[in-house]
Design a protein around this motif. Structure first.
Motif, PDB file in Angstrom:
ATOM      1  N   UNK A   1       0.864  -1.186   0.000  1.00 48.03           N
ATOM      2  CA  UNK A   1       0.000   0.000   0.000  1.00 48.03           C
ATOM      3  C   UNK A   1       0.897   1.231   0.000  1.00 48.03           C
ATOM      4  N   UNK A   2       0.797   1.995  -1.044  1.00 46.22           N
ATOM      5  CA  UNK A   2       1.663   3.159  -1.222  1.00 46.22           C
ATOM      6  C   UNK A   2       1.480   4.153  -0.081  1.00 46.22           C
ATOM      7  N   UNK A   3       2.602   4.560   0.509  1.00 49.85           N
ATOM      8  CA  UNK A   3       2.572   5.565   1.553  1.00 49.85           C
ATOM      9  C   UNK A   3       2.236   5.035   2.938  1.00 49.85           C
ATOM     10  N   UNK A   4       2.006   3.720   3.071  1.00 45.52           N
ATOM     11  CA  UNK A   4       1.694   3.174   4.386  1.00 45.52           C
ATOM     12  C   UNK A   4       2.992   2.730   5.059  1.00 45.52           C
ATOM     13  N   UNK A   5       3.145   3.038   6.339  1.00 42.07           N
ATOM     14  CA  UNK A   5       4.362   2.712   7.092  1.00 42.07           C
ATOM     15  C   UNK A   5       4.233   1.311   7.702  1.00 42.07           C
ATOM     16  N   UNK A   6       4.640   0.304   6.943  1.00 40.39           N
ATOM     17  CA  UNK A   6       4.608  -1.073   7.431  1.00 40.39           C
ATOM     18  C   UNK A   6       5.733  -1.298   8.430  1.00 40.39           C
ATOM     19  N   UNK A   7       5.549  -2.289   9.294  1.00 40.72           N
ATOM     20  CA  UNK A   7       6.627  -2.682  10.199  1.00 40.72           C
ATOM     21  C   UNK A   7       7.745  -3.298   9.365  1.00 40.72           C
ATOM     22  N   UNK A   8       8.933  -3.331   9.926  1.00 41.78           N
ATOM     23  CA  UNK A   8      10.062  -3.943   9.229  1.00 41.78           C
ATOM     24  C   UNK A   8       9.791  -5.406   8.911  1.00 41.78           C
ATOM     25  N   UNK A   9       9.122  -6.096   9.845  1.00 40.59           N
ATOM     26  CA  UNK A   9       8.802  -7.507   9.630  1.00 40.59           C
ATOM     27  C   UNK A   9       7.880  -7.682   8.430  1.00 40.59           C
ATOM     28  N   UNK A  10       6.895  -6.809   8.319  1.00 44.96           N
ATOM     29  CA  UNK A  10       5.952  -6.920   7.207  1.00 44.96           C
ATOM     30  C   UNK A  10       6.623  -6.512   5.896  1.00 44.96           C
ATOM     31  N   UNK A  11       7.486  -5.509   5.944  1.00 44.34           N
ATOM     32  CA  UNK A  11       8.186  -5.082   4.731  1.00 44.34           C
ATOM     33  C   UNK A  11       9.082  -6.193   4.200  1.00 44.34           C
ATOM     34  N   UNK A  12       9.580  -7.029   5.095  1.00 43.37           N
ATOM     35  CA  UNK A  12      10.459  -8.120   4.686  1.00 43.37           C
ATOM     36  C   UNK A  12       9.733  -9.285   4.038  1.00 43.37           C
ATOM     37  N   UNK A  13       8.424  -9.271   4.061  1.00 41.00           N
ATOM     38  CA  UNK A  13       7.663 -10.373   3.447  1.00 41.00           C
ATOM     39  C   UNK A  13       7.628 -10.201   1.937  1.00 41.00           C
ATOM     40  N   UNK A  14       7.743 -11.304   1.266  1.00 44.68           N
ATOM     41  CA  UNK A  14       7.716 -11.276  -0.195  1.00 44.68           C
ATOM     42  C   UNK A  14       6.536 -12.087  -0.697  1.00 44.68           C
ATOM     43  N   UNK A  15       6.200 -11.872  -1.939  1.00 47.44           N
ATOM     44  CA  UNK A  15       5.140 -12.649  -2.570  1.00 47.44           C
ATOM     45  C   UNK A  15       3.791 -11.980  -2.468  1.00 47.44           C
ATOM     46  N   UNK A  16       2.789 -12.760  -2.791  1.00 48.96           N
ATOM     47  CA  UNK A  16       1.412 -12.265  -2.805  1.00 48.96           C
ATOM     48  C   UNK A  16       0.637 -12.859  -1.645  1.00 48.96           C
ATOM     49  N   UNK A  17      -0.440 -12.190  -1.306  1.00 48.10           N
ATOM     50  CA  UNK A  17      -1.339 -12.679  -0.277  1.00 48.10           C
ATOM     51  C   UNK A  17      -2.205 -13.785  -0.877  1.00 48.10           C
ATOM     52  N   UNK A  18      -1.695 -15.004  -0.860  1.00 44.82           N
ATOM     53  CA  UNK A  18      -2.469 -16.146  -1.350  1.00 44.82           C
ATOM     54  C   UNK A  18      -3.539 -16.481  -0.324  1.00 44.82           C
ATOM     55  N   UNK A  19      -4.450 -17.348  -0.708  1.00 50.23           N
ATOM     56  CA  UNK A  19      -5.492 -17.763   0.225  1.00 50.23           C
ATOM     57  C   UNK A  19      -4.873 -18.429   1.454  1.00 50.23           C
ATOM     58  N   UNK A  20      -3.866 -19.275   1.246  1.00 51.15           N
ATOM     59  CA  UNK A  20      -3.211 -19.960   2.363  1.00 51.15           C
ATOM     60  C   UNK A  20      -2.451 -18.964   3.241  1.00 51.15           C
ATOM     61  N   UNK A  21      -1.786 -17.977   2.636  1.00 52.43           N
ATOM     62  CA  UNK A  21      -1.073 -16.969   3.423  1.00 52.43           C
ATOM     63  C   UNK A  21      -2.050 -16.169   4.273  1.00 52.43           C
ATOM     64  N   UNK A  22      -3.169 -15.770   3.683  1.00 51.34           N
ATOM     65  CA  UNK A  22      -4.182 -15.039   4.446  1.00 51.34           C
ATOM     66  C   UNK A  22      -4.732 -15.904   5.581  1.00 51.34           C
TER      67      UNK A  22
END
Length: 178
Positions: free
Chosen positions: A108-129
């Motif tokens: 999300x453009x302009x949103x300040x994610x935590x470092x942990x969340x920024x380090x995540x790669x890939x897409x939000x698949x159904x299993x990831x969600x």
């Protein structure tokens, strides 16, 4: 001061002393204090807490096949406090959730994610969600998200099915493996 008043004061003092003595005797009888030597007391050493066993989540596809989108919408009311669910994609305490299914993580453009969340790669698949919504802090250690998670498997599938509808072009449901 008259003699009657002095007698009243003396009686009150004697009554208070007698009451204190009776309470002391009863307290000693109930507690029975004693002397202890240094070796008499042993402190139990607390073992380090074992890591909580992570509950194996069932596959999401079969649960999504019988998901109730309306129930998911009701479940999503918990999300509205921190996330925008509309296509306006407004940033609140949390990032907007419009078009989240199969979208890139932490994008999300302009949103300040935590470092942990920024380090995540890939897409939000159904299993990831499914994993993330079951236990956000256990899935992404260091996330800012304070939500405890949706523990009920079907309620979580209902929520994911609803989140899928938050898009101009909803993603296809995953096929249930046989």
């Amino acid at each position: 001061m008259s003699g009657i008043e002095i007698n009243k004061i003396a009686g009150a003092i004697l009554t208070a002393a007698l009451l204190a003595m009776v309470v002391g005797i009863l307290g000693d009888a109930l507690v029975q204090p004693g002397k202890h030597e240094a070796g008499d007391v042993q402190v139990a050493r607390q073992q380090p807490a074992a890591a909580p066993e992570s509950k194996e989540l069932p596959p999401i596809a079969p649960l999504l096949a019988k998901a109730d989108v309306e129930a998911g919408q009701r479940e999503a009311n918990k999300c509205k406090a921190c996330h925008d669910l509309t296509n306006a994609k407004a940033k609140k305490i949390g990032p907007p959730l419009w078009n989240i299914v199969m979208d890139e993580k932490a994008n999300a453009e302009g949103f300040a994610y935590s470092g942990a969340m920024q380090g995540m790669e890939g897409k939000w698949t159904y299993e990831d969600l499914n994993r993330f919504l079951a236990d956000p802090r256990g899935t992404v250690t260091g996330t800012k998200m304070v939500f405890a998670g949706v523990k009920n498997d079907q309620a979580r599938a209902n929520l994911i099915a609803y989140l899928r509808t938050l898009s101009e072009n909803p993603q296809p449901m995953p096929a249930a493996k046989k």
